[in-house]
Design an enzyme around this catalytic site. Structure first.
Site, PDB file in Angstrom:
ATOM      1  CB  CYS A   1      -0.991  -0.056   1.151  1.00 35.49           C
ATOM      2  SG  CYS A   1      -2.049  -1.501   0.961  1.00 35.49           S
TER       3      CYS A   1
ATOM      4  CG  HIS B   1      -0.747   4.437   5.527  1.00 41.83           C
ATOM      5  ND1 HIS B   1      -0.985   4.104   4.209  1.00 41.83           N
ATOM      6  CD2 HIS B   1      -0.899   3.282   6.239  1.00 41.83           C
ATOM      7  CE1 HIS B   1      -1.245   2.803   4.124  1.00 41.83           C
ATOM      8  NE2 HIS B   1      -1.214   2.281   5.333  1.00 41.83           N
TER       9      HIS B   1
ATOM     10  CG  HIS C   1      -6.249   0.993   2.549  1.00 40.46           C
ATOM     11  ND1 HIS C   1      -5.460   1.547   1.562  1.00 40.46           N
ATOM     12  CD2 HIS C   1      -5.400   0.302   3.358  1.00 40.46           C
ATOM     13  CE1 HIS C   1      -4.208   1.193   1.757  1.00 40.46           C
ATOM     14  NE2 HIS C   1      -4.142   0.444   2.838  1.00 40.46           N
TER      15      HIS C   1
END
Lengths: 83, 412
Positions: free
Chosen positions: B163, B301, B337
């Site tokens: 990610c 994040h 996400h």
């Protein structure tokens, strides 16, 4: 299957691959790939669909016989006579 | 390699769960409009998820979308949008000097699951396995589909960086421009993860899949009741040019990438580690020649997992704890996400701050976790500040990968 039914089957498979395919001006005696937006991967899609729908195992050496709509019908007619 | 070559962002194309263009995306980020919905996946069942709605056949025929992958479809759309946004004709640069770098968390999972499912009806006879499997699942697929669609003959490849991949692709673009390998870079991230039951099931097995009866409230980083990740589809592609070339053609400049860093935790398969995250931010600042107090906005994040959010907050506190002028927010609370697209989409959600001085909010916080109580965390409503000139964007991923970008407003 009759010759007309086989022709419809091939066109139906091509339409599944490309729903924008235009069959109006299609010359059945000319190569499909010259007239439609089809390449070798699409051609393999046609072979795969015939396998899935009618359990046909078309050997690679016979692929040239599927070049035109007419040659498809000629080639498939005996194979699909009981279908 | 010329480290002094300045690289700027000149175009943005995106598809997010709540928008298919930068203008709407920014507007919804500021207003905190979350459009997460519910998905139903084979074998798995229902889960909250972010799904992108965009004009899929605007730039590519339906036939090509059917042959290619969802990631390719997203990538092609975003690339055309980015080029249009940049006012760039594809022939402005030599097509052999354009590089396409696409960050991916994973690729091929969706296609493989689908194909295994498809041959189930043939009793798993592999004679029925599609010839499209390999071109669809090679890791360069989404980047390659972009080059095929646009006739770009320069290098293309994907960057697998979990990610952190979106940020990693921008870093790659900057590096390749500085090396002189390319004259223009198309860099971004893509995720089609919502098509995979296995990805949902794996997060669930890890007790890391988020849920709320109202899917729009399910992603809640820093909130006491947060219970995991909300998986979203998404893509965002940037055009990167050297400052000189951008100025030469009078391009609109969104910002300059002035610092970056990547490092590894070297510790755990899934658990993040705040010390390495802090080091990553510090290295990016050092390379940018900036101090913590020079950063106006930190986009975190944090994904909404119990431990992950706390780890990042520890890292942010170490680096920015003494910086009273640094604001902090989180975009996942609004879009979920987006995995490989997370870093780039989240940066896109904040680039507008350079123009409007607004910090978009971190939404879905009812009760702030004291362990996540960062100074200047913008909660639930947007905050107008005097100016935003610098953004630090974090993106971290599994198997211990960290990335940080520092982007600065270009003032001429």
């Amino acid at each position: 299957m009759t010759r007309d039914e086989i022709k419809d089957l091939v066109l139906e498979i091509i339409e599944d691959i490309d729903e924008d395919a235009d069959f109006d001006a299609l010359d059945p005696a000319e190569p499909l790939r010259d007239q439609l937006d089809l390449d070798s991967m699409d051609f393999l899609d046609i072979v795969m669909e015939l396998r899935k729908r009618h359990q046909l195992q078309i050997p690679e050496e016979d692929y040239p016989q599927l070049a035109t709509l007419n040659s498809c019908v000629d080639y498939l007619e005996p194979l699909l006579k009981d279908a | 390699m010329n480290q002094n070559t300045r690289v700027v962002i000149t175009g943005v194309g995106l598809a997010a769960p709540n928008a298919d263009n930068l203008h709407d995306f920014r507007d919804k980020a500021i207003r905190g409009i979350n459009e997460t919905t519910e998905i139903e996946l084979r074998y798995f069942g229902k889960a909250p998820a972010g799904i992108c709605t965009f004009p899929e056949t605007k730039y590519r025929k339906k036939k090509d979308n059917k042959r290619g992958t969802r990631a390719g479809c997203l990538g092609v759309y975003c690339t055309y949008e980015a080029l249009n946004d940049a006012g760039l004709d594809i022939d402005y640069y030599d097509r052999s000097k354009i590089g396409v770098y696409i960050g991916l968390t994973e690729h091929g999972t969706v296609e493989t699951e689908n194909e295994v499912y498809n041959i189930k009806q043939y009793d798993y006879d592999t004679k029925y396995w599609t010839h499209h499997h390999n071109p669809r699942t090679v890791l360069n697929n989404p980047a390659g589909e972009i080059t095929m669609s646009l006739g770009i003959t320069g290098p293309h490849y994907s960057i697998g960086a979990a990610c952190a991949a979106g940020n990693a692709s921008l870093i790659q673009g900057v590096q390749m421009l500085r090396l002189g390998e390319v004259d223009m870079a198309i860099a971004g991230g893509i995720s089609e993860c919502v098509g995979s039951f296995g990805i949902f099931a794996s997060f669930k097995a890890q007790n890391a899949l988020g849920y709320d009866e109202d899917p729009r409230l399910a992603c809640k980083p820093f909130d006491m009741s947060r219970n995991g990740i909300i998986i979203s589809e998404g893509a965002c592609v940037y055009t990167l040019e050297t400052l000189d070339k951008a100025l030469e053609r009078g391009a609109k400049i969104y910002g300059e990438i002035v610092g970056y860093a990547m490092n590894s935790d070297a510790k755990d398969f899934v658990l993040p580690f705040w010390e390495r995250q802090a080091e990553c931010m510090e290295l990016a600042l050092q390379r940018a020649g900036l101090k913590a107090e020079d950063i106006d906005l930190v986009n975190t994040h944090a994904t909404g997992t119990k431990s992950g959010d706390i780890e990042e907050c520890k890292a942010v506190k170490r680096v920015f704890g003494n910086s009273s002028s640094t604001y902090i927010n989180n975009t996942k609370s609004i879009i979920g996400h987006a995995m490989g697209a997370a870093g780039v989409l989240e940066l896109a959600a904040n680039l507008g701050s350079f123009d409007d001085g607004i910090i978009h909010p971190t939404i879905n916080i009812t009760e702030l976790d004291p362990e996540c109580a960062l100074n200047n965390l913008v909660i639930n409503t947007a905050k107008q500040v005097d100016a935003v000139d610098t953004i630090l964007n974090n993106s971290f991923g599994m198997v211990g990968i960290n990335s940080t970008l520092v982007v600065k407003k270009y003032k001429g």
